[in-house]
Structures are given as structure tokens and as C-alpha cells.
Design an enzyme around this catalytic site. Structure first.
Site, PDB file in Angstrom:
ATOM      1  N   TRP A 316       0.815  -1.221   0.000  1.00 37.17           N
ATOM      2  CA  TRP A 316       0.000   0.000   0.000  1.00 37.17           C
ATOM      3  C   TRP A 316       0.854   1.280   0.000  1.00 37.17           C
ATOM      4  CZ3 TRP A 316      -0.473  -3.948   3.649  1.00 37.17           C
ATOM      5  CH2 TRP A 316      -1.540  -4.831   3.451  1.00 37.17           C
ATOM      6  N   ASP A 317       2.161   1.142  -0.071  1.00 33.89           N
ATOM      7  CA  ASP A 317       3.056   2.300  -0.003  1.00 33.89           C
ATOM      8  C   ASP A 317       2.937   3.008   1.344  1.00 33.89           C
ATOM      9  OD1 ASP A 317       4.979   4.122  -0.859  1.00 33.89           O
ATOM     10  OD2 ASP A 317       3.524   5.428  -1.838  1.00 33.89           O
TER      11      ASP A 317
END
Length: 396
Positions: A316-317
Site C-alpha cells: 500500500w506504499d
């Protein structure tokens, strides 16, 4: 500070027509990016209060001129994110093109300016940007020695530069002519796939530098190596790759946000980012430690002391986007020296500074599964239980 579209400007305001006093004593200075080495961002200054803040007016402003002297295409690739330091009776900051500028804090008059001569066609992965510089005093040097008080800055084109804080001239004894060109040890897709945007961390005569690297370009991306240099000579003393590569193909886990230093303990605290690529981890099974983690290293050697991961197998960064804050807290069971780390999810993890163990419980909770073919998500994720999230965790 204010960012204008036509020119980058620093704006100083006054209260009741009287200039807010610049630092005379060190307690009133702002010598580090986060106020101090632990990032507490606290100032004891008391002239501006809720009772007079609406009386503030502009005293002066200063324009870097970047938008007028650089080609339009280069100027469009900039972002101004610098936090000025207040040291040696100067307000010191860096422009997006890594020009270091010292101003008189009372008048805004330019004292000196250093230009590292960045190329205009670099196409930096995260734009031309410089969040700030670091300050260090060589306690072994005579009081009037050149570069006894010095500034360090990492650049868009992967240099570490040392300047005399009084004059802005390069420190001749540091690296070659005042700079070290960082050897990445790997080929880049283009010259500015790798850059340095945050201020270095300084402690125990060491300068520690992270990096900012282009996201989602490839699986086997450059590693997010953190490097420690001798503050006097610029010699590389150690390097540390946060990501454990056993059985995986990935890079990054770099430290693009500012770091914190506990000089008494001799520790530097790294907020690491996600491994490559951001949104698919099929080639990197497992938790991918020490990505998305608070990592404590011995600042003089780079040896790992402890690590606490805030996101397992990140797809998801969820980079750690902020400097860890060092504080002493009353926990209900006595005062503790802690590291406080906010996250993109709105969580705040509070960790023991010596061990990395959570001060209050952190639960491993089951999280939704289901992913694209070849992906294997972590079955659980850590949730702090004592401090409520800083923002809503569900949206409708």
C-alpha cells in the site's frame, strides 16, 4: 514560510510592530531540522501568544529567484519544502536546487549564498527538492577555525556537501573540495532515479544520509542503503541496507524522511519505507523486514540495535513519512525514554528507546485477505491499542 507560484519566498512576521527576537541563547535557536536532534519541534519562545497572534504583520520577505534564473521546464519540476535553521545569528535554508542561503533573521538581507550547480535537465524522481540542512560543530577545532561550525546537505544529484556555516564556503578537508559523491554501487535507469531530499542526521562526529528513490519502476530496484560518513573528513564509515534480502527480489526500504539522533546513547533512528515495487510483493514473500520500520542503529558503526515493523509485507506504499520523535513520557508506571512514530495509517507507535519494545500494547490483528495471483498478503498487521488513531479507519 510561504510558497508562491511566481517565486519561492520566505516570509517573516512581527508582533505588535516588534520583530520577534532572533536567538541569543542556544535555547532560543533552531539548530536542527526538527528543532533538536530528537525532532521535538518545541520552541520556548513566548512573544507570540493566542492573545496577539491576530496582530502579526509582515516584516520582510525574501525571494530565491529560482523561477527567474532557471529554465521554465526545470522550475516546474520543483517543490519548496525547506525548514530553515536559526544558527550563528543566521537563518539558513536550501532552495529546491540545493542552493544554501543564509539571511539576517532581523532584516532578511542575504549574508551569503552557495550554489552547487545542479544541472537543469536531471528529471529527479521526486522533483527538485531540499527539505533542509544539518548543523554540526567540531568541538576539537579552535573557536575561530574555518569550518568549525559547518552545514551538511545532501543533493538531488547524490552528493554530500559540507559548508562553513559563517561564510558558505565549502570545507576543503571534507571529501574532495568539500563534497563526497555517493557511490550507489548499482546502475540507475536514469541519473536522478536516486536523490537525497531530507537533511542528514548528525551525531558523535558522524553524518548519516538516507535517500529518495523512484517508486514502481522495477522489482529489482536500487537498495535503500543508509550511509554514515565521518563529519570531519567525509570518509564513508559504514552502510546499512534496511531490507533483508534472504530469498526475495526487491529494493528500496529507503529512508526519505528525516532521521533522529540520541547522542547520549549513540543511536540514530531510521523511519524506513516500503520495498519495491510498492503495490505488488509476489517476488518478496514474507514480512520484508526491516522495511516500514523504525530502526535503531549505532551511529558510529551502523550496527543494528533493534527494529520495530509497523506494516508487514507492504503493498500500500505505507512508508514511514515522518521523523521519529524522541521524548520522555510519564507512562503510568514511571517515566520512560521513548521513540514516537506516526504512520500514514494515522497510528502512533510509542516504543522504548533502548529496546524498541512497545510501551503500550500493540495487537497483531487479522486483516482482510484476497489478492491478485502470485501475491500473498500478511495474515495480520500491528495495531496500537493505547493511543487512538489520528484519523478515521473506516470510510463509507
Amino acid at each position: 514560510m510561504a510558497l508562491r507560484r511566481d517565486a519561492i519566498a520566505i516570509v517573516v512576521i512581527v508582533a505588535h510592530g516588534l520583530l520577534v527576537q532572533a536567538a541569543v541563547a542556544s535555547a532560543r535557536a533552531w539548530p536542527q531540522w526538527g528543532g533538536d536532534a530528537g525532532g521535538t519541534r518545541f520552541s520556548p519562545l513566548a512573544q507570540i501568544t493566542p492573545a496577539n497572534v491576530d496582530k502579526l504583520v509582515r516584516a520582510w520577505d525574501y525571494h530565491t529567484g529560482d523561477s527567474t534564473v532557471r529554465p521554465p521546464a526545470a522550475a516546474l519540476r520543483t517543490k519548496f519544502e525547506a525548514t530553515p535553521l536559526l544558527i550563528d545569528d543566521s537563518l539558513v535554508f536550501c532552495s529546491p536546487f540545493n542552493e544554501v542561503i543564509a539571511l539576517d533573521p532581523g532584516t532578511g538581507v542575504e549574508k551569503w549564498r552557495f550554489d552547487p550547480k545542479l544541472a537543469n535537465d536531471l528529471r529527479p524522481a521526486n522533483r527538485y527538492a531540499c527539505r533542509g540542512v544539518a548543523h554540526w560543530v567540531d568541538a576539537q577545532a579552535p573557536a575561530d577555525a574555518v569550518c568549525r561550525s559547518r552545514l551538511f546537505m545532501g543533493t538531488v544529484d547524490a552528493r554530500l556537501i559540507a559548508l562553513d556555516a559563517r561564510t558558505g564556503r565549502p570545507c576543503a578537508g571534507f571529501g574532495v573540495g568539500g563534497e563526497v559523491r555517493i557511490d550507489l554501487g548499482t546502475d540507475l535507469l536514469w541519473p536522478s532515479e536516486f536523490q537525497i531530499t531530507s537533511a542528514p542526521a548528525v551525531g558523535r562526529n558522524m553524518v548519516v544520509v538516507g535517500s529518495s528513490i523512484a517508486d514502481n519502476q522495477r522489482v529489482a530496484a536500487p537498495p535503500g542503503t543508509v550511509r554514515g560518513f565521518d563529519a570531519r573528513t567525509g570518509a564513508l564509515r559504514w552502510s546499512f541496507d534496511p531490507l533483508i534480502h534472504d530469498g526475495i527480489t526487491a529494493g528500496h526500504a529507503n529512508v526519505w524522511a528525516p532521521m533522529s539522533v540520541d547522542d547520549e546513547r549513540g543511536l540514530v533512528f531510521l523511519p524506513t519505507s516500503s520495498p519495491s515495487p510498492d503495490f505488488f510483493g509476489g517476488a518478496r514473500p514474507g514480512d520484508n523486514r526491516h522495511s516500514d520500520s523504525v530502526v535503531a542503529l549505532r551511529i558510529e558503526t551502523g550496527a543494528l540495535v533493534w527494529s520495530f515493523q509497523t506494516t508487514h509485507h507492504d503493498v500500500w506504499d505505507y512508508d514511514l513519512p515522518a521523523q521519529p520523535t524522541l521524548a520522555r513520557l510519564e507512562t503510568g508506571q514511571g517515566a520512560r525514554d521513548v521513540v514516537m512514530q506516526p504512520t500514514k495509517q494515522g497510528f502512533v507507535f510509542v516504543l522504548d528507546r533502548d529496546t524498541g519494545a512497545p510501551i503500550w500494547p500493540v495487537e497483531e490483528r487479522a486483516v482482510p485477505q484476497g489478492a491478485v495471483d502470485g501475491e500473498r498478503l500478511s495474515p495480520t498487521q500491528p495495531f496500537p491499542t493505547h493511543l487512538p488513531p489520528l484519523l478515521a479507519q473506516r470510510f463509507t
